[in-house]
Design an enzyme around this catalytic site. Structure first.
Site, PDB file in Angstrom:
ATOM      1  N   CYS A 111      -1.403 -42.816 -12.847  1.00 51.41           N
ATOM      2  CA  CYS A 111      -2.189 -41.931 -11.972  1.00 51.41           C
ATOM      3  C   CYS A 111      -3.323 -42.670 -11.261  1.00 51.41           C
ATOM      4  O   CYS A 111      -3.948 -42.122 -10.361  1.00 51.41           O
ATOM      5  CB  CYS A 111      -2.743 -40.753 -12.766  1.00 51.41           C
ATOM      6  N   HIS A 247      -8.341 -37.916  -8.809  1.00 51.82           N
ATOM      7  CA  HIS A 247      -6.971 -37.623  -9.241  1.00 51.82           C
ATOM      8  C   HIS A 247      -6.930 -36.201  -9.802  1.00 51.82           C
ATOM      9  O   HIS A 247      -7.765 -35.821 -10.640  1.00 51.82           O
ATOM     10  CB  HIS A 247      -6.538 -38.645 -10.301  1.00 51.82           C
ATOM     11  N   ASN A 277      -0.201 -31.739 -11.327  1.00 54.63           N
ATOM     12  CA  ASN A 277      -0.577 -33.151 -11.388  1.00 54.63           C
ATOM     13  C   ASN A 277       0.561 -33.991 -10.814  1.00 54.63           C
ATOM     14  O   ASN A 277       1.623 -34.085 -11.420  1.00 54.63           O
ATOM     15  CB  ASN A 277      -0.841 -33.501 -12.860  1.00 54.63           C
TER      16      ASN A 277
HETATM   17  N1  ACO Z   1       1.923 -22.741 -23.368  1.00 59.58           N
HETATM   18  C1  ACO Z   1       1.503 -22.094 -24.470  1.00 59.58           C
HETATM   19  N2  ACO Z   1       1.053 -22.749 -25.569  1.00 59.58           N
HETATM   20  C2  ACO Z   1       1.028 -24.099 -25.522  1.00 59.58           C
HETATM   21  C3  ACO Z   1       1.455 -24.823 -24.410  1.00 59.58           C
HETATM   22  C4  ACO Z   1       1.923 -24.090 -23.301  1.00 59.58           C
HETATM   23  N3  ACO Z   1       2.347 -24.692 -22.171  1.00 59.58           N
HETATM   24  N4  ACO Z   1       1.317 -26.136 -24.665  1.00 59.58           N
HETATM   25  C5  ACO Z   1       0.808 -26.250 -25.898  1.00 59.58           C
HETATM   26  N5  ACO Z   1       0.652 -25.009 -26.426  1.00 59.58           N
HETATM   27  C6  ACO Z   1       0.136 -24.644 -27.739  1.00 59.58           C
HETATM   28  C7  ACO Z   1       0.290 -25.770 -28.748  1.00 59.58           C
HETATM   29  O1  ACO Z   1       1.570 -25.746 -29.317  1.00 59.58           O
HETATM   30  C8  ACO Z   1      -0.795 -25.402 -29.733  1.00 59.58           C
HETATM   31  O2  ACO Z   1      -0.314 -24.364 -30.558  1.00 59.58           O
HETATM   32  P1  ACO Z   1      -0.709 -24.317 -32.116  1.00 59.58           P
HETATM   33  O3  ACO Z   1      -2.201 -24.161 -32.143  1.00 59.58           O
HETATM   34  O4  ACO Z   1       0.016 -23.136 -32.604  1.00 59.58           O
HETATM   35  O5  ACO Z   1      -0.261 -25.630 -32.688  1.00 59.58           O
HETATM   36  C9  ACO Z   1      -1.905 -24.812 -28.869  1.00 59.58           C
HETATM   37  O6  ACO Z   1      -1.265 -24.425 -27.629  1.00 59.58           O
HETATM   38  C10 ACO Z   1      -3.013 -25.780 -28.574  1.00 59.58           C
HETATM   39  O7  ACO Z   1      -2.443 -27.014 -28.173  1.00 59.58           O
HETATM   40  P2  ACO Z   1      -3.329 -28.215 -27.702  1.00 59.58           P
HETATM   41  O8  ACO Z   1      -2.461 -29.349 -27.269  1.00 59.58           O
HETATM   42  O9  ACO Z   1      -4.377 -28.475 -28.745  1.00 59.58           O
HETATM   43  O10 ACO Z   1      -3.997 -27.557 -26.417  1.00 59.58           O
HETATM   44  P3  ACO Z   1      -5.294 -27.972 -25.671  1.00 59.58           P
HETATM   45  O11 ACO Z   1      -6.262 -26.868 -25.741  1.00 59.58           O
HETATM   46  O12 ACO Z   1      -5.749 -29.355 -26.015  1.00 59.58           O
HETATM   47  O13 ACO Z   1      -4.761 -28.009 -24.173  1.00 59.58           O
HETATM   48  C11 ACO Z   1      -4.146 -29.633 -22.539  1.00 59.58           C
HETATM   49  C12 ACO Z   1      -3.758 -28.934 -23.815  1.00 59.58           C
HETATM   50  C13 ACO Z   1      -4.261 -28.593 -21.424  1.00 59.58           C
HETATM   51  C14 ACO Z   1      -3.080 -30.633 -22.175  1.00 59.58           C
HETATM   52  C15 ACO Z   1      -5.525 -30.306 -22.790  1.00 59.58           C
HETATM   53  O14 ACO Z   1      -5.480 -31.157 -23.906  1.00 59.58           O
HETATM   54  C16 ACO Z   1      -5.971 -31.088 -21.623  1.00 59.58           C
HETATM   55  O15 ACO Z   1      -6.460 -30.540 -20.662  1.00 59.58           O
HETATM   56  N6  ACO Z   1      -5.818 -32.432 -21.681  1.00 59.58           N
HETATM   57  C17 ACO Z   1      -6.032 -33.303 -20.620  1.00 59.58           C
HETATM   58  C18 ACO Z   1      -4.744 -33.983 -20.377  1.00 59.58           C
HETATM   59  C19 ACO Z   1      -4.232 -33.848 -18.996  1.00 59.58           C
HETATM   60  O16 ACO Z   1      -4.733 -33.145 -18.150  1.00 59.58           O
HETATM   61  N7  ACO Z   1      -3.191 -34.591 -18.772  1.00 59.58           N
HETATM   62  C20 ACO Z   1      -2.615 -34.642 -17.488  1.00 59.58           C
HETATM   63  C21 ACO Z   1      -1.755 -35.832 -17.406  1.00 59.58           C
HETATM   64  S1  ACO Z   1      -2.592 -37.291 -17.696  1.00 59.58           S
HETATM   65  C22 ACO Z   1      -3.341 -37.808 -16.317  1.00 59.58           C
HETATM   66  O17 ACO Z   1      -3.040 -37.397 -15.231  1.00 59.58           O
HETATM   67  C23 ACO Z   1      -4.356 -38.822 -16.462  1.00 59.58           C
END
Ligand code: ACO
Length: 320
Positions: A111, A247, A277
């Site tokens: 990215c 980004h 993204n």
């Molecule tokens: N829909 C519903 N539930 C979901 C989904 C979904 N799409 N995905 C995960 N869950 C569930 C998980 O299974 C978990 O359930 P559990 O508690 O029963 O185990 C719960 O939601 C929480 O999961 P987490 O992974 O802890 O969710 P989090 O609050 O951290 O959110 C996210 C995930 C949005 C990816 C967050 O970590 C984030 O914003 N990270 C930044 C990463 C990012 O933006 N990456 C983009 C690509 S990288 C880049 O471009 C640099």
């Protein structure tokens, strides 16, 4: 001598997919996706693929720059999803555009790819090696996404964005590029299996895997640090910056970066809601949208910043 963007173009994937559409293939909801990421839709490519989207964005950038493809000296394509090991994607774009006089190669920095490629172009212009350079960010992430993994498949979209750059006497163009290979596992996509005929493993592409919370922490720490370093090295005050074009990974990351920089979130334009993204494509797609909407004025100071797999990150201070 500095670097100036003289034209922009973009080409998102051809097929719009809403959060509701995804809720039909994995257990998720619009509410979950939107509140955590700001994403409502993404555009997936069903036909053009990386090089096709890249070539279309490039064509539009050349038109906007009023430059003929034969006048290009170099094509740089930032991508993590080339269609072949070789030829590189930039050569495919060269062929599709008819840019017969251009050298062409790819840059791989996930990215951060567009920011790294634009700085590479800036160095070639500063040294006088090339005059007209096409810089593209293009990714067809839907082909390396595990569509049964709700933790990643809701985040990404396909697309390409391109700019044409030339050297210019006035203005400013300065950048920083950083990497930390120790954190490779935080955001990873294997290219192919490590096997050969002796081990019996079949070559195959892998899928994106990610430690979402680590990515979040990395981005909100390193991006403001890098921007602050760049501005302080260039003796530029934050008040002078018209827009921070980051980004488009996640709305919450962008808001957190704005807060850490103590800058109003209105200075951080976003289109993640519509495109998701799109990795290396996200910055040039946003630049193109803003350019076509007349939001960028000659002399505006912009900061571009990318961050992603590698880990890699970087920023550029430039004058529009
Ligand atoms: N829909 C519903 N539930 C979901 C989904 C979904 N799409 N995905 C995960 N869950 C569930 C998980 O299974 C978990 O359930 P559990 O508690 O029963 O185990 C719960 O939601 C929480 O999961 P987490 O992974 O802890 O969710 P989090 O609050 O951290 O959110 C996210 C995930 C949005 C990816 C967050 O970590 C984030 O914003 N990270 C930044 C990463 C990012 O933006 N990456 C983009 C690509 S990288 C880049 O471009 C640099």
């Amino acid at each position: 001598m500095t670097t100036r963007i003289i034209g922009t173009g973009s080409c998102p994937g051809d097929h719009k997919v809403s959060n509701g559409d995804l809720a039909e293939i994995v257990e998720t909801s619009h509410e979950w996706i939107f509140t955590r990421t700001g994403i409502q839709n993404r555009h997936l490519s069903t036909e053009l693929g990386t090089s096709g989207m890249a070539a279309r964005a490039a064509e539009l950038a050349c038109e906007d720059a009023k430059i003929k493809p034969e006048d290009l000296d170099l094509i740089l394509l930032a991508t993590s999803t080339p269609e072949y090991c070789f030829p590189n994607g930039a050569c495919q774009v060269q062929e599709k555009l008819g840019a017969v006089n251009a050298a062409a190669f790819d840059i791989s920095a996930a990215c951060s790819g567009f920011v790294f490629a634009l700085q590479t172009a800036g160095s070639f212009l500063a040294s006088g090696t090339f005059r007209n350079i096409l810089v593209i960010g293009a990714d067809d992430l839907s082909k390396i996404t595990d569509w049964s993994d709700r933790g990643t498949c809701v985040l990404f979209g396909d697309g390409a964005g391109a700019v044409v750059v030339q050297a210019e006497e006035r203005g400013c163009f300065h950048g920083i590029m950083k990497a930390d290979g120790r954190k490779a596992k935080v955001l990873l996509c294997p290219a192919r299996s490590e096997g050969n005929f002796l081990t019996g493993k079949v070559p195959q592409m892998g899928y994106i895997s990610m430690d979402g919370q680590e990515v979040f922490k990395f981005a909100v720490k390193k991006v403001p640090e890098c921007i602050n370093q760049l501005l302080s090295e260039q003796k530029t005050a934050k008040e002078e910056i018209r827009y921070y074009i980051l980004h488009q990974a996640n709305k919450r990351i962008l808001e957190a970066v704005a807060k850490r920089l103590d800058e109003p979130v209105e200075k951080f334009p976003m289109n993640i809601g519509e495109y998701g993204n799109t990795s290396a494509a996200s910055i040039p797609i946003l630049l193109d949208e803003m350019n076509r909407q007349g939001k960028l004025k000659r002399g505006d100071k912009l900061v571009l910043a990318g961050f992603g797999g590698g880990l890699t990150w970087g920023a550029i201070l430039l004058e529009w």
